[in-house]
Motif scaffolding. Structure first.
Motif, PDB file in Angstrom:
ATOM      1  N   VAL A  75       0.892  -1.161   0.000  1.00 17.45           N
ATOM      2  CA  VAL A  75       0.000   0.000   0.000  1.00 17.45           C
ATOM      3  C   VAL A  75       0.927   1.206   0.000  1.00 17.45           C
ATOM      4  CG1 VAL A  75      -1.773   1.253   1.277  1.00 17.45           C
ATOM      5  CG2 VAL A  75      -1.781  -1.260   1.274  1.00 17.45           C
ATOM      6  N   GLN A  76       0.996   1.899  -1.124  1.00 17.76           N
ATOM      7  CA  GLN A  76       2.040   2.896  -1.306  1.00 17.76           C
ATOM      8  C   GLN A  76       1.670   4.254  -0.723  1.00 17.76           C
ATOM      9  OE1 GLN A  76       3.311   2.625  -5.450  1.00 17.76           O
ATOM     10  NE2 GLN A  76       3.141   0.399  -5.360  1.00 17.76           N
ATOM     11  N   ASP A  77       2.532   5.233  -0.932  1.00 13.99           N
ATOM     12  CA  ASP A  77       2.452   6.544  -0.308  1.00 13.99           C
ATOM     13  C   ASP A  77       1.078   7.196  -0.479  1.00 13.99           C
ATOM     14  OD1 ASP A  77       4.772   5.822  -1.968  1.00 13.99           O
ATOM     15  OD2 ASP A  77       5.833   7.297  -0.772  1.00 13.99           O
ATOM     16  N   SER A  78       0.551   7.736   0.603  1.00 13.89           N
ATOM     17  CA  SER A  78      -0.661   8.569   0.613  1.00 13.89           C
ATOM     18  C   SER A  78      -1.932   7.842   0.195  1.00 13.89           C
ATOM     19  CB  SER A  78      -0.469   9.825  -0.258  1.00 13.89           C
ATOM     20  OG  SER A  78       0.620  10.584   0.231  1.00 13.89           O
ATOM     21  N   CYS A  79      -1.944   6.515   0.245  1.00 10.94           N
ATOM     22  CA  CYS A  79      -3.175   5.764  -0.016  1.00 10.94           C
ATOM     23  C   CYS A  79      -4.133   5.900   1.167  1.00 10.94           C
ATOM     24  CB  CYS A  79      -2.874   4.286  -0.234  1.00 10.94           C
ATOM     25  SG  CYS A  79      -2.023   3.942  -1.777  1.00 10.94           S
ATOM     26  N   VAL A  80      -5.429   5.748   0.870  1.00  8.30           N
ATOM     27  CA  VAL A  80      -6.450   5.735   1.915  1.00  8.30           C
ATOM     28  C   VAL A  80      -7.266   4.462   1.758  1.00  8.30           C
ATOM     29  CG1 VAL A  80      -8.518   6.873   2.807  1.00  8.30           C
ATOM     30  CG2 VAL A  80      -6.598   8.254   1.994  1.00  8.30           C
ATOM     31  N   ILE A  81      -7.436   3.719   2.861  1.00 12.36           N
ATOM     32  CA  ILE A  81      -8.269   2.518   2.845  1.00 12.36           C
ATOM     33  C   ILE A  81      -9.261   2.613   3.998  1.00 12.36           C
ATOM     34  CG2 ILE A  81      -8.335  -0.004   2.846  1.00 12.36           C
ATOM     35  CD1 ILE A  81      -5.474  -0.051   1.959  1.00 12.36           C
ATOM     36  N   HIS A  82     -10.571   2.393   3.691  1.00 10.84           N
ATOM     37  CA  HIS A  82     -11.626   2.587   4.683  1.00 10.84           C
ATOM     38  C   HIS A  82     -12.828   1.758   4.249  1.00 10.84           C
ATOM     39  CE1 HIS A  82     -14.498   5.357   7.037  1.00 10.84           C
ATOM     40  NE2 HIS A  82     -13.648   4.875   7.925  1.00 10.84           N
ATOM     41  N   ALA A  83     -13.798   1.602   5.114  1.00  6.24           N
ATOM     42  CA  ALA A  83     -15.028   0.868   4.774  1.00  6.24           C
ATOM     43  C   ALA A  83     -16.169   1.355   5.659  1.00  6.24           C
ATOM     44  CB  ALA A  83     -14.830  -0.635   4.964  1.00  6.24           C
ATOM     45  N   PHE A  84     -17.403   1.095   5.205  1.00  4.21           N
ATOM     46  CA  PHE A  84     -18.582   1.416   6.000  1.00  4.21           C
ATOM     47  C   PHE A  84     -18.695   0.466   7.201  1.00  4.21           C
ATOM     48  CE2 PHE A  84     -20.178   3.501   2.087  1.00  4.21           C
ATOM     49  CZ  PHE A  84     -20.568   4.710   2.648  1.00  4.21           C
ATOM     50  N   PRO A  85     -19.482   0.826   8.230  1.00  4.52           N
ATOM     51  CA  PRO A  85     -19.644  -0.037   9.401  1.00  4.52           C
ATOM     52  C   PRO A  85     -20.111  -1.436   9.014  1.00  4.52           C
ATOM     53  CG  PRO A  85     -20.533   2.132   9.874  1.00  4.52           C
ATOM     54  CD  PRO A  85     -20.199   2.113   8.405  1.00  4.52           C
ATOM     55  N   GLY A  86     -19.482  -2.438   9.620  1.00  7.45           N
ATOM     56  CA  GLY A  86     -19.845  -3.819   9.378  1.00  7.45           C
ATOM     57  C   GLY A  86     -19.356  -4.375   8.054  1.00  7.45           C
ATOM     58  N   ARG A  87     -18.638  -3.577   7.273  1.00  8.96           N
ATOM     59  CA  ARG A  87     -18.107  -4.013   5.980  1.00  8.96           C
ATOM     60  C   ARG A  87     -16.590  -4.102   6.062  1.00  8.96           C
ATOM     61  NH1 ARG A  87     -22.405  -4.163   2.099  1.00  8.96           N
ATOM     62  NH2 ARG A  87     -24.242  -3.571   3.314  1.00  8.96           N
ATOM     63  N   ASP A  88     -15.996  -4.758   5.072  1.00  9.39           N
ATOM     64  CA  ASP A  88     -14.549  -4.918   5.046  1.00  9.39           C
ATOM     65  C   ASP A  88     -13.959  -4.310   3.779  1.00  9.39           C
ATOM     66  OD1 ASP A  88     -14.872  -6.447   7.342  1.00  9.39           O
ATOM     67  OD2 ASP A  88     -14.641  -8.373   6.300  1.00  9.39           O
ATOM     68  N   ALA A  89     -12.745  -3.816   3.897  1.00 13.78           N
ATOM     69  CA  ALA A  89     -11.902  -3.503   2.745  1.00 13.78           C
ATOM     70  C   ALA A  89     -10.804  -4.560   2.749  1.00 13.78           C
ATOM     71  CB  ALA A  89     -11.314  -2.108   2.859  1.00 13.78           C
ATOM     72  N   VAL A  90     -10.736  -5.356   1.687  1.00 13.31           N
ATOM     73  CA  VAL A  90      -9.865  -6.535   1.692  1.00 13.31           C
ATOM     74  C   VAL A  90      -8.856  -6.465   0.548  1.00 13.31           C
ATOM     75  CG1 VAL A  90      -9.780  -9.049   1.529  1.00 13.31           C
ATOM     76  CG2 VAL A  90     -11.702  -7.932   2.694  1.00 13.31           C
ATOM     77  N   LEU A  91      -7.594  -6.584   0.899  1.00 12.89           N
ATOM     78  CA  LEU A  91      -6.527  -6.785  -0.073  1.00 12.89           C
ATOM     79  C   LEU A  91      -6.061  -8.227   0.085  1.00 12.89           C
ATOM     80  CD1 LEU A  91      -6.613  -3.660   0.292  1.00 12.89           C
ATOM     81  CD2 LEU A  91      -4.160  -3.667  -0.164  1.00 12.89           C
ATOM     82  N   GLU A  92      -6.310  -9.040  -0.925  1.00  9.13           N
ATOM     83  CA  GLU A  92      -5.864 -10.423  -0.856  1.00  9.13           C
ATOM     84  C   GLU A  92      -4.341 -10.474  -0.981  1.00  9.13           C
ATOM     85  OE1 GLU A  92      -8.245 -12.914  -3.382  1.00  9.13           O
ATOM     86  OE2 GLU A  92     -10.093 -12.276  -2.391  1.00  9.13           O
ATOM     87  N   PRO A  93      -3.716 -11.604  -0.611  1.00 15.33           N
ATOM     88  CA  PRO A  93      -2.255 -11.666  -0.620  1.00 15.33           C
ATOM     89  C   PRO A  93      -1.661 -11.199  -1.950  1.00 15.33           C
ATOM     90  CG  PRO A  93      -3.139 -13.589   0.470  1.00 15.33           C
ATOM     91  CD  PRO A  93      -4.315 -12.849  -0.088  1.00 15.33           C
ATOM     92  N   ALA A  94      -0.554 -10.439  -1.837  1.00 14.78           N
ATOM     93  CA  ALA A  94       0.209  -9.944  -2.988  1.00 14.78           C
ATOM     94  C   ALA A  94      -0.562  -8.924  -3.820  1.00 14.78           C
ATOM     95  CB  ALA A  94       0.710 -11.097  -3.855  1.00 14.78           C
ATOM     96  N   SER A  95      -1.456  -8.152  -3.183  1.00  9.60           N
ATOM     97  CA  SER A  95      -2.093  -7.016  -3.860  1.00  9.60           C
ATOM     98  C   SER A  95      -1.086  -5.879  -4.004  1.00  9.60           C
ATOM     99  CB  SER A  95      -3.292  -6.523  -3.048  1.00  9.60           C
ATOM    100  OG  SER A  95      -4.290  -7.499  -2.955  1.00  9.60           O
ATOM    101  N   HIS A  96      -1.334  -5.011  -4.995  1.00 11.93           N
ATOM    102  CA  HIS A  96      -0.363  -3.971  -5.368  1.00 11.93           C
ATOM    103  C   HIS A  96      -1.133  -2.665  -5.538  1.00 11.93           C
ATOM    104  CE1 HIS A  96       3.416  -2.609  -6.991  1.00 11.93           C
ATOM    105  NE2 HIS A  96       3.107  -2.700  -8.267  1.00 11.93           N
ATOM    106  N   VAL A  97      -0.990  -1.729  -4.585  1.00 10.81           N
ATOM    107  CA  VAL A  97      -1.814  -0.516  -4.569  1.00 10.81           C
ATOM    108  C   VAL A  97      -0.917   0.702  -4.755  1.00 10.81           C
ATOM    109  CG1 VAL A  97      -3.534   0.806  -3.296  1.00 10.81           C
ATOM    110  CG2 VAL A  97      -3.435  -1.685  -3.038  1.00 10.81           C
ATOM    111  N   GLY A  98      -1.064   1.378  -5.910  1.00  6.49           N
ATOM    112  CA  GLY A  98      -0.186   2.482  -6.282  1.00  6.49           C
ATOM    113  C   GLY A  98      -0.406   3.750  -5.483  1.00  6.49           C
ATOM    114  N   HIS A  99       0.513   4.680  -5.656  1.00  8.24           N
ATOM    115  CA  HIS A  99       0.532   5.932  -4.900  1.00  8.24           C
ATOM    116  C   HIS A  99      -0.809   6.661  -4.953  1.00  8.24           C
ATOM    117  CE1 HIS A  99       4.827   5.182  -5.303  1.00  8.24           C
ATOM    118  NE2 HIS A  99       4.722   5.278  -6.607  1.00  8.24           N
ATOM    119  N   ALA A 100      -1.253   7.110  -3.789  1.00  8.06           N
ATOM    120  CA  ALA A 100      -2.433   7.982  -3.648  1.00  8.06           C
ATOM    121  C   ALA A 100      -3.740   7.348  -4.117  1.00  8.06           C
ATOM    122  CB  ALA A 100      -2.205   9.314  -4.369  1.00  8.06           C
ATOM    123  N   ALA A 101      -3.804   6.038  -4.177  1.00  6.97           N
ATOM    124  CA  ALA A 101      -5.072   5.372  -4.493  1.00  6.97           C
ATOM    125  C   ALA A 101      -5.997   5.429  -3.278  1.00  6.97           C
ATOM    126  CB  ALA A 101      -4.830   3.923  -4.901  1.00  6.97           C
TER     127      ALA A 101
END
Length: 204
Positions: free
Chosen positions: A58-84
């Motif tokens: 999860v690279q520089d300045s990324c934001v990861i969040h979810a609504f109550p009771g929900r999940d934000a899931v990165l499965e193994p070996a996910s690749h998330v670029g800058h500021a996503a």
């Protein structure tokens, strides 16, 4: 790293992961083995759970969040670029989320897929395994070829190495006041990674 308990829930970081000291982890966040979490990334588990699978980045300045009771899931070996920005979505293994892209609630990005830089993947959109999505709103434009798949996987492996090297050698220092006469470079080999368009032009 700024790491905060929220509502009695404490973030979990595997000892082999690297989390930069300016990244922020709040509440129900789980970071797996060998992950890289870059500077100023914000992983907020104050509503839903944030799961970052083994070997993901999860690279520089990324934001990861979810609504109550929900999940934000990165499965193994996910690749998330800058500021996503990822919100309540699922990212498959070896999928690449391009620089500045947004992936919204209920969207599913298949394994080995690519979301182009700046794309906006709207809620509940499904990008199939190995597919490429681009635009605003993002549309699937086709399947990645073998060269693109290999290039993308190399990026994941490079960040797995970066996590290890950062744990071993990253430390705060005072800057030099001037450049040394024979300034050395970092010890990455010049062919460790290059932009895909450069790789394609070399082939052609």
């Amino acid at each position: 790293m700024p790491c905060y308990e929220f509502d009695g829930v404490v973030p979990v970081v595997h000892p082999t992961a690297f989390v930069h000291e300016t990244a922020s982890l709040i509440g129900d966040v789980v970071v797996g083995a060998g992950c890289y979490i870059g500077p100023f990334a914000s992983l907020r588990g104050d509503f839903g759970r944030v799961l970052v699978g083994e070997g993901s980045n999860v690279q520089d300045s990324c934001v990861i969040h979810a609504f109550p009771g929900r999940d934000a899931v990165l499965e193994p070996a996910s690749h998330v670029g800058h500021a996503a920005v990822l919100h309540g979505c699922r990212i498959g293994s070896y999928a690449l989320i391009g620089i500045g892209a947004t992936v919204l609630d209920g969207a599913e990005i298949g394994a080995d897929a690519l979301v182009a830089a700046g794309a906006v993947v709207t809620a509940n959109t499904v990008v199939p395994a190995g597919g490429m999505a681009m635009g605003c709103p993002a549309k699937v434009t086709g399947q990645l070829d073998e060269q693109a798949l290999a290039w993308k996987r190399n990026g994941v492996h490079l960040y797995q190495q970066l996590a290890q090297r950062s744990r071993e050698s990253l430390r705060p220092v005072a800057p030099l006041q001037q450049e040394e006469a024979d300034r050395r470079r970092t010890t990455w080999s010049a062919d460790a990674a290059e932009p895909l368009h450069v790789k394609r032009s070399a082939r052609g």
